[in-house]
Design an enzyme around this catalytic site. Structure first.
Site, short mmCIF file in Angstrom:
data_model
loop_
_atom_site.label_atom_id
_atom_site.label_comp_id
_atom_site.label_asym_id
_atom_site.label_seq_id
_atom_site.Cartn_x
_atom_site.Cartn_y
_atom_site.Cartn_z
N SER B 154 0.83 -1.26 0.14
CA SER B 154 0.37 0.32 0.09
C SER B 154 0.66 0.77 -0.06
O SER B 154 1.59 1.18 -0.88
CB SER B 154 -0.91 0.07 1.01
OG SER B 154 -1.84 0.49 1.00
N ASP B 333 -8.70 -6.40 -4.15
CA ASP B 333 -8.55 -5.19 -3.54
C ASP B 333 -9.20 -3.97 -5.00
O ASP B 333 -8.39 -3.48 -6.40
CB ASP B 333 -7.24 -5.19 -3.72
CG ASP B 333 -6.81 -3.36 -3.11
OD1 ASP B 333 -7.08 -2.69 -2.93
OD2 ASP B 333 -4.81 -3.33 -3.35
N HIS B 366 -7.83 -5.20 0.00
CA HIS B 366 -6.22 -4.59 0.66
C HIS B 366 -6.01 -5.36 1.47
O HIS B 366 -4.80 -5.04 1.28
CB HIS B 366 -7.38 -2.81 0.35
CG HIS B 366 -5.86 -2.26 0.59
ND1 HIS B 366 -4.84 -2.05 -0.74
CD2 HIS B 366 -5.31 -0.72 1.45
CE1 HIS B 366 -4.03 -1.58 -0.81
NE2 HIS B 366 -4.12 -1.10 0.71
#
Lengths: 193, 401
Positions: B154, B333, B366
């Protein structure tokens, strides 16, 4: 294509030092071989998780992608050679991918099982779908959704406006130039746009 | 045998010039290290954290009596440690807390040396690039010139990517997971909703709430709830909570003949389990996270856009990178979707860089980058094995040379 002799025969077709894109690269054996023996660089494309892992274990660059979604990731003529070894017969969009191969690579090399090889013809003549070392699957579980012959591929290449530079068969790791449509289990085409 | 971690802090007196033109001086960076740096200092791996994590990447903390502190495992403890994919028996792994965060490094809750007041809202806006510069200074102090690998998921992946652009000579490999070359409008929009929730909390006081004995917990809770929704997938949320009622935790009302009767017909009380879950996550988060930090870190996410200097051309932006890349995305995601990772793959391909990319078909959205999907774990493990082979081969060549 697990047969080492066949892999070597294909590798011989790739010019030294080429930048190679291997569509449906499997466990990366051919790319690793090309890197080690022909000083090539490049990437493999694979959809299967286990094969992607195998490539990373070998130290081969691999991009996980579904070829049925096309080659939008790659620019025109961005590779010296695009390989499609035993991949075409698994693709829904085989025709599009043949043209895409010629778009992305200055040279395209396609190899796939030749359904017109004489043992296959014999089997059909006897009323059964062939099950051989080269085509080891039963009709109901085969991943080969595009069943074609050496002659068929030539026809498709011409129809797609591709410039066929060479074509022959491979049997037992050796090139078959006489009547490949009858005498070779594997069909090979080299072409450009 | 548990691996015990110990938080350390280094002080930096020299001012660090920030991307905004402002600077910050006399700051601290908190970090942890695991494993041993080898003789030629070639086995160092820096792990960058995302929005709400810290430098406590792996291992556990010890109590005074040498027992394991409860719930003290590092945020990537499944990935990093002895015998784990990033094996601390072989690699020297460093976790660092970024500037502006709230886990030890200098942040908005600390005193500004220029004014002797708590920074609060006056803490300078920091960017991914600023963090990377600070991390590089920490590496200098630790005597590490070249990193065997940068790794992050991320926002952490953005830092790993940025390292390869800011310090191309210092990075051999970049492992960029569930990341993106910049945020989409939708992503910035989610961040903005979270920030507004915080800023409009009456307890926020424009960011200068520290001396007032209040904490803008309402804003933080809502920010966390929104974040949490976006980290999960629709499928996983349905599988976990579906339409189950909070009541059914107490008795099996949902299965009763006419379960609609179990509704409480309330607009403000918790009715569904998902509500209860989100409130719980929000409450937990508001207890330990800092409101100004949330604003700063989401802004760093928004601003990150290495292609901006190149008219949006990511290929040009990545031309300077020399590292080899492993990129991983997860099919469900939607906050950092696979298509964003593919943009990075394309830019690296265009530049003829070594890159491998895996798209893991995981249901967890995610959050998957923090979870134990066997395909993902073996992939990272294999990649770090190949990094290790490279390191060992180099050591052998240098020994025989």
């Amino acid at each position: 294509m697990s047969d080492f002799a066949t892999m070597q025969a294909i590798a011989q077709l790739v010019p030294l030092g080429s930048r190679v894109l291997d569509l449906g690269c499997g466990d990366g054996a051919l790319l690793a071989h090309l890197q080690a023996t022909r000083h090539c660089t490049g990437y493999g494309i694979e959809i299967d998780d286990a094969n992607v892992l195998a490539c990373v274990q070998r130290g081969v660059n691999v991009i996980q992608l579904n070829l049925d979604e096309g080659l939008a990731l790659f620019d025109d003529a961005s590779f010296d050679v695009v390989l499609q070894i035993d991949t075409l017969q698994h693709l829904r969009n085989a025709e599009v991918m043949l043209r895409e191969t010629a778009r992305v690579g200055r040279l395209g090399i396609v190899a796939f099982p030749n359904f017109a090889h004489w043992p296959n013809r014999l089997s059909i003549l006897l009323g059964r779908m062939p099950v051989t070392r080269r085509l080891p699957y039963q009709w109901y579980d085969t991943p080969n959704i595009r069943v074609g012959t050496h002659a068929d591929l030539r026809e498709l290449a011409l129809q797609s406006g591709l410039n066929v530079q060479d074509s022959f068969g491979i049997q037992e790791g050796r090139a078959v130039r006489f009547a490949p449509n009858l005498l070779a289990g594997t069909s090979v085409f080299l072409f450009s746009r | 045998m548990a691996m015990f971690a110990q938080s350390q802090t280094l002080h930096f007196a020299e001012p660090l010039l920030l991307q905004s033109g402002k600077s910050i001086r006399a700051y601290d960076l908190s970090y942890e290290t695991y494993g041993t740096l080898n003789a030629d200092k070639s086995n160092a791996v820096l792990v960058c954290h995302a929005l709400n994590a810290s430098h406590h990447v792996a291992g556990v903390y010890a109590n005074a009596d040498a027992t394991i502190q409860e719930k003290s495992a590092g945020w990537w403890d499944n990935m990093i440690g002895p015998g784990k994919p990033v094996d601390t028996n072989r690699f020297f792994v460093i976790g660092v807390n970024n500037l502006g965060s709230c886990f030890g490094s200098t942040g908005p809750m600390h005193v500004n040396p220029n004014t002797q007041q708590v920074y609060g809202a006056d803490f300078p806006v920091v960017t991914v690039e600023d963090w990377v510069n600070a991390q590089a200074l920490l590496m200098d102090k630790l005597g590490i010139k070249t990193l065997a690998a940068l790794m992050g998921g991320s926002l952490g992946g953005m830092q790993a990517l940025s390292w390869t652009l800011q310090y191309p000579e210092r990075v051999r490999h970049a492992v960029v997971i569930a990341s993106a070359p910049n945020l989409t409008a939708e992503n910035i929009a989610f961040n903005e909703v979270a920030r507004r929730a915080i800023v409009t909390d009456p307890d926020f006081h424009g960011g200068h709430f520290y001396g007032l004995g209040v904490i803008p917990k309402r804003g933080l809770r809502i920010a966390r709830m929104i974040g949490h929704i976006t980290y999960l997938s629709d499928d996983v949320m349905n599988a976990k909570f579906g339409r189950k009622l909070k009541q059914s935790l107490r008795f099996d009302s949902y299965k009763s003949q006419n379960h609609t009767d179990a509704y409480s017909y309330t607009t403000q009380e918790v009715e569904f389990q998902i509500e209860s879950y989100l409130r719980h996550q929000g409450d937990k988060f508001a207890e330990y996270f800092d409101a100004n930090t949330y604003l700063l870190i989401t802004r760093a996410l928004d601003y990150f856009d290495p292609a901006r200097k190149f008219g949006g051309d990511l290929t040009q932006a990545l031309a300077i990178a020399k590292a080899k890349f492993l990129l991983v995305s997860f099919t469900t995601d939607w906050r950092f979707s696979p298509s964003r990772s593919r943009e990075l793959v394309k830019a690296l391909l265009d530049n003829n860089r070594d890159v491998s990319y895996a798209e893991i078909d995981a249901p967890h959205g995610h959050d998957a980058f923090l979870l134990d999907d066997p395909r993902y774990i073996s992939l990272v493990s294999s990649y770090f094995n190949s990094i290790l082979s490279e390191i060992n081969a180099k050591i052998r060549t240098e020994a025989t040379a």
